[in-house]
Design a protein around this motif. Sequence first.
Motif, mmCIF file in Angstrom:
data_model
loop_
_atom_site.group_PDB
_atom_site.id
_atom_site.type_symbol
_atom_site.label_atom_id
_atom_site.label_comp_id
_atom_site.label_asym_id
_atom_site.label_seq_id
_atom_site.Cartn_x
_atom_site.Cartn_y
_atom_site.Cartn_z
ATOM 1 N N TYR A 14 0.860 -1.187 0.000
ATOM 2 C CA TYR A 14 0.000 0.000 0.000
ATOM 3 C C TYR A 14 0.892 1.231 0.000
ATOM 4 O O TYR A 14 1.975 1.214 0.551
ATOM 5 N N ARG A 16 0.936 4.987 1.216
ATOM 6 C CA ARG A 16 0.234 5.973 2.052
ATOM 7 C C ARG A 16 1.184 7.085 2.434
ATOM 8 O O ARG A 16 2.256 6.821 2.969
ATOM 9 N N ASN A 52 -9.060 -9.911 2.692
ATOM 10 C CA ASN A 52 -9.603 -9.204 1.527
ATOM 11 C C ASN A 52 -9.166 -9.847 0.211
ATOM 12 O O ASN A 52 -9.949 -9.935 -0.738
ATOM 13 N N LEU A 57 -11.892 -9.141 -2.632
ATOM 14 C CA LEU A 57 -12.212 -7.715 -2.489
ATOM 15 C C LEU A 57 -11.055 -6.848 -2.978
ATOM 16 O O LEU A 57 -11.208 -5.657 -3.180
ATOM 17 N N ASP A 58 -9.901 -7.460 -3.144
ATOM 18 C CA ASP A 58 -8.713 -6.716 -3.543
ATOM 19 C C ASP A 58 -7.819 -7.673 -4.325
ATOM 20 O O ASP A 58 -8.000 -8.894 -4.256
ATOM 21 N N SER A 78 -16.738 -7.255 -12.823
ATOM 22 C CA SER A 78 -18.008 -7.941 -12.563
ATOM 23 C C SER A 78 -17.809 -9.449 -12.410
ATOM 24 O O SER A 78 -18.592 -10.109 -11.719
ATOM 25 N N ALA A 81 -16.996 -9.935 -8.888
ATOM 26 C CA ALA A 81 -18.215 -9.719 -8.086
ATOM 27 C C ALA A 81 -19.087 -10.972 -8.126
ATOM 28 O O ALA A 81 -19.611 -11.417 -7.101
ATOM 29 N N PHE A 90 -19.284 -13.143 3.783
ATOM 30 C CA PHE A 90 -18.494 -12.267 4.657
ATOM 31 C C PHE A 90 -19.226 -11.986 5.968
ATOM 32 O O PHE A 90 -20.442 -11.750 5.969
ATOM 33 N N PHE A 92 -18.581 -9.286 9.169
ATOM 34 C CA PHE A 92 -17.730 -8.158 9.558
ATOM 35 C C PHE A 92 -17.835 -7.886 11.062
ATOM 36 O O PHE A 92 -18.821 -8.244 11.709
ATOM 37 N N GLY A 94 -18.317 -4.983 12.485
ATOM 38 C CA GLY A 94 -19.437 -4.052 12.777
ATOM 39 C C GLY A 94 -20.770 -4.537 12.237
ATOM 40 O O GLY A 94 -21.689 -3.735 12.069
ATOM 41 N N ASN A 96 -22.476 -4.692 9.807
ATOM 42 C CA ASN A 96 -22.754 -4.145 8.472
ATOM 43 C C ASN A 96 -24.062 -4.628 7.864
ATOM 44 O O ASN A 96 -24.135 -5.014 6.695
#
Lengths: 238, 389
Positions: A14, A16, A52, A57-58, A78, A81, A90, A92, A94, A96
């Motif tokens: 990454y 940053r 991920n 997702l990545d 797609s 997806a 998934f 999570f 929180g 979600n």
Amino acid sequence: MAVAIQLHSVTKTYHRAGETLRVLDELDLAMDASTFYALMGPSGSGKTTLLNLVGGLDHADSGKLMVGADDLAALDGSALAQWRAENVGFVFQGFNLLPVLSARENVELPLLLAPLSRAQRRAQAERALELVGLADRMDHKPRELSGGQEQRVAIARAIATDPQILLADEPTGDLDRSTADQVLELLQRLNRELGKTILMVTHDPQAATYADKVIHLDKGKLGRIDDNRTASGAGARS
Amino acid sequence: MPFKLLWRNVTGHPIRSLLTIASVAVAVFLICMLHAVTSGLTRTLSAAASNRLLVQSAVSLFVDLPLSYQQKMAPVPGVEAICKWQWFGGRYEQDKGGFFAQFGIDPETFLPSYPEMSIVDGDYDEFRKRRTACVVGADLADKYGWKVGDTVPITGTIFTRTDGQPWQFDVAAVYRSSSASIDQQTMWFHFDYLHESLETGGAIGPQGVGVYMLRIAPGTDPIGVQQAVDALFENGPQRVQTTTEAEFNRQFVSMLGDVPSLLQMVGGAVLFAIFFAVLNTMIMAGRERTRDLGVLKALGFTDRTTALLLIAESLLVCGLGAALGLLLGVVLEGPFAAATASFIPGFGFDRGTLLLGAGLALAVGLISGLVPGLRAARLTTVAALREVG
């Protein structure tokens, strides 16, 4: 036992604030099908990044990541997806859940992508909610549920399409001990009774005892893998 | 289910959604009304007859022409009939706040020159015979409940009676019009009644004729007649300007300024304002729902589908606003048309007006939804899930 997930020399970086962070560093790892894995390690060790990547997702920067027979690097946009919709569920930290939808409607969401009639969708969502013990809370909105119930709805949503792999990112991070144990028992039951391959990121050593194996990551590399099933003493839960 | 999600997202913030829907409704209503006014004016102008010319003072419409001009114009080749028109400008005693036009005309040549008018009640011959008689539009008769045989008191503001009493007009006939150039809210009475009252001292006011209407014979070149009439009075005492009925109507409308352009500008400004309001709402909705969009993507929804959800939500809000605005317009069309019939007889909602209102609202919805929709499509799932909910 068949291999469900295989990583060969997977690297992910990454950028940053002008700094390059190598979060996964030529990681090699193989995970068996129908096994419950806990993924542990200090902050920044690459646990969520690995989750991920496995969940599509990545994308990895380099290396090869196979989930079942699928090379995720070959899938894009797609196609990826659609792969997620068919193969992965998934959960999570929180929860979600979509706040405007009821528990049943939240569970129905991933089923919208499957070729099912409305009645079939509804029946399948209800079965998933019954499986997680929320048959009597189907029409409740997320705000009308406790944290544990919300997470169980999220688990029901994750298994609604009957995926082979469940990915859970700190699923008990927002729950008290007793509720966390109920959620972990549920995940364990899904692994043992339905044969789901589960990869769960956790910081909680107690949560990791519910898993069959514990993968330790350190600075983007594999530290060690503990097998709770062969471990002696208080480490493993059966 | 997707529609349910859309609907729940819209109703999730009821006050914000209601305010946005209401502002779209008001904008659509205003745009439709403005369009109806401009197209009404256009209809009125285009409905003008080609065989009628109007002669007015070259100085201004407010300057009267001498009575003697009628005799001078009569021999002009092509002139078939002449009808005097005099603006009366009176007020109905029972409704002093209301307004409708009254004109003094020549009964013998008036109705034959306006085939678009038809008598639906009473008798035009009765009108011709009685000097105090009048013909009224059907809408006017309906508005005040007048019937044939009623006497209508009108107080003159330009022409006042010396006895201080209002003028009395007897309703002899009621007409309807099939053309936008003639409204159904006007009162026509004998020019001679007015003129004689002025002559005999029964009333005071300017003596003369506001406008002469010339009916020209079939096959006659109107430009030739116009030039011939203008040439007749080139040396006075009062120069005239002869125009076609369409041009006369256009000049009458332009006395208020360039009304259609002005209305279009107002409509454009309203549209712009509402576009920013809806855009603001949709950007807020998109940002608030970033995490939800991440969840949908994680579940397998494509970038396109998540973008479409936001675009569809914007279209739904604007569609509801448009429906409400059009409903409001259709409900208020009748009362507004009645109130403006004297000025804009062609006012009315047609299919074009409704399509314009709905089309503009949906265009605003589409563009306003595209901005957060494209953002949603570009958003990576990982970044969206990282968003603090």
